[in-house]
Enzyme design. Structure first.
Site, PDB file in Angstrom:
ATOM      1  N   LEU A   1       0.348  -0.407 -11.926  1.00 27.54           N
ATOM      2  CA  LEU A   1       0.682  -1.444 -12.682  1.00 27.54           C
ATOM      3  C   LEU A   1       0.053  -1.632 -14.078  1.00 27.54           C
ATOM      4  O   LEU A   1       0.814  -1.999 -15.279  1.00 27.54           O
ATOM      5  CB  LEU A   1       0.187  -2.857 -11.759  1.00 27.54           C
ATOM      6  CG  LEU A   1       0.519  -4.258 -12.666  1.00 27.54           C
ATOM      7  CD1 LEU A   1       1.983  -4.459 -13.056  1.00 27.54           C
ATOM      8  CD2 LEU A   1      -0.023  -5.287 -11.840  1.00 27.54           C
TER       9      LEU A   1
ATOM     10  N   TYR B   1      -6.239  -3.911   3.144  1.00 28.07           N
ATOM     11  CA  TYR B   1      -5.564  -4.311   1.802  1.00 28.07           C
ATOM     12  C   TYR B   1      -5.050  -5.806   1.905  1.00 28.07           C
ATOM     13  O   TYR B   1      -6.026  -6.533   1.018  1.00 28.07           O
ATOM     14  CB  TYR B   1      -4.698  -3.242   1.460  1.00 28.07           C
ATOM     15  CG  TYR B   1      -3.921  -3.681   0.117  1.00 28.07           C
ATOM     16  CD1 TYR B   1      -4.599  -3.831  -1.022  1.00 28.07           C
ATOM     17  CD2 TYR B   1      -2.507  -4.056   0.208  1.00 28.07           C
ATOM     18  CE1 TYR B   1      -3.903  -3.773  -2.061  1.00 28.07           C
ATOM     19  CE2 TYR B   1      -2.028  -4.238  -0.971  1.00 28.07           C
ATOM     20  CZ  TYR B   1      -2.437  -4.345  -2.133  1.00 28.07           C
ATOM     21  OH  TYR B   1      -1.749  -4.579  -3.132  1.00 28.07           O
TER      22      TYR B   1
END
Ligand code: AKB
Length: 318
Positions: free
Chosen positions: A13, A139
């Site tokens: 990102l 996660y």
């Protein structure tokens, strides 16, 4: 003009968001940072370990930073191979930045969450903003805990923190980096060279996805929205379209007719099976005007063109 620090800028990102921020605010107002010695960015770069709060604070003071985009994280599939180190990085680094917000060292924080906050008991179709959340990956657990911390720091300390639950993000600048949705990036890296692709998810596994251009726009939009428009301080659901590996393959085949795919599901299949098929992001659309621009075919065209230019593939296969 506010000055911006991006932590974890060299990731999937970050490498595209930094460009979006430089185009929006000017490269003199953006500082990229990561744990690598050197960064290949259009703006200034600093070496920053997200687990080192003193270093973060020094860089913030040196550059007179107002806003931090804290992106450093270990993604879903990779985190399963080192759960405690992943928890430590994903969690402690967020708390380092939230503390800077509490101490008024910075004015605004962006932190990414993910569809990984959902789990096997979550409604999988059109998953609501508020629903059952029982993530079963390290996660996902760290992202859910992070969301709770963001809301806590906003409510108790007035920290202006904003967050989006990204679906799988598909961009060309960065090779896949340890996510369960990363097949959807890797497939284009193969397609542009017309190399056969082996997919680690089964052909009918449907997951929410988004073109990176839309993700960058959403991130900048949510940070620019007036504070009173941000009604959710944990993290907003965000969506564009849902795809299976088979539908992505067919979209690519329209441009690369000889492209071939085979399927060999591995441990990532179970992670994908625990995530939503589609997301209800009506709250983001209502509160701050979120709207996506890319559907699957438009993204396929953009990805293949961008990868062709980046990799300079001399024998264009589409
Ligand atoms: C992953 O697959 O881990 C990420 C995500 C959905 O957050 N792309």
């Amino acid at each position: 003009m506010n000055k911006i620090l991006v932590i974890g800028a060299a990731g999937q990102l970050g490498s595209e968001l930094v460009t979006g921020l430089c185009n929006t605010y000017g490269k003199e107002n953006v500082i990229a940072s990561d744990i690598h010695e050197k960064g290949d960015f259009e703006c200034a770069y600093e070496l920053v370990n997200a687990l080192d709060p003193v270093r973060i604070e020094n860089v913030i003071q040196e550059h007179d930073i107002d806003e931090v985009y804290h992106l450093a994280a270990i993604l879903s599939a990779k985190a399963e191979s080192n759960p405690l180190a992943s928890w430590y990085l994903n969690m402690d680094s967020l708390l380092n930045v939230l503390e800077l917000g509490r101490r008024k060292i910075i004015k605004k924080i962006y932190w990414p969450s993910s569809i990984a906050v959902f789990g096997p008991s979550t409604p999988r179709i059109s998953t609501p903003q508020s629903t059952v959340m029982d993530p079963n990956t390290v996660y996902g657990i760290s992202k859910l805990a992070g969301e709770r911390w963001c809301e806590y720091y906003n409510e108790k300390h007035g920290v202006d923190v904003r967050s989006l639950r990204y679906p799988g993000l598909i961009g060309y600048k960065h090779a896949p980096g340890g996510g369960t949705t990363d097949y959807a990036v890797d497939i284009y890296f193969h397609a542009v060279k017309n190399k056969p692709f082996e997919c680690f998810l089964s052909p009918e596994t449907k997951l929410p996805m988004m073109c990176m251009d839309d993700a960058v726009k959403a991130t900048i939009d949510v940070m620019q929205a007036p504070s009173d428009r941000i009604k959710i301080r944990s993290s907003y659901n965000l969506a564009a379209f849902s795809v299976t590996p088979d539908s992505m393959f067919n979209s690519i085949k329209k441009k690369v007719p000889d492209f071939s795919i085979s399927y060999k599901p591995d441990f990532r299949q179970a992670i994908a099976n625990s995530w939503p098929v589609s997301i209800d992001d009506s709250q983001a659309r209502k509160d701050w005007g979120w709207k996506h621009a890319f559907d699957l075919d438009k993204m396929t065209g953009a990805m293949l063109d961008a990868l062709h230019a980046k990799l300079n593939t001399s024998d264009r296969v589409f």
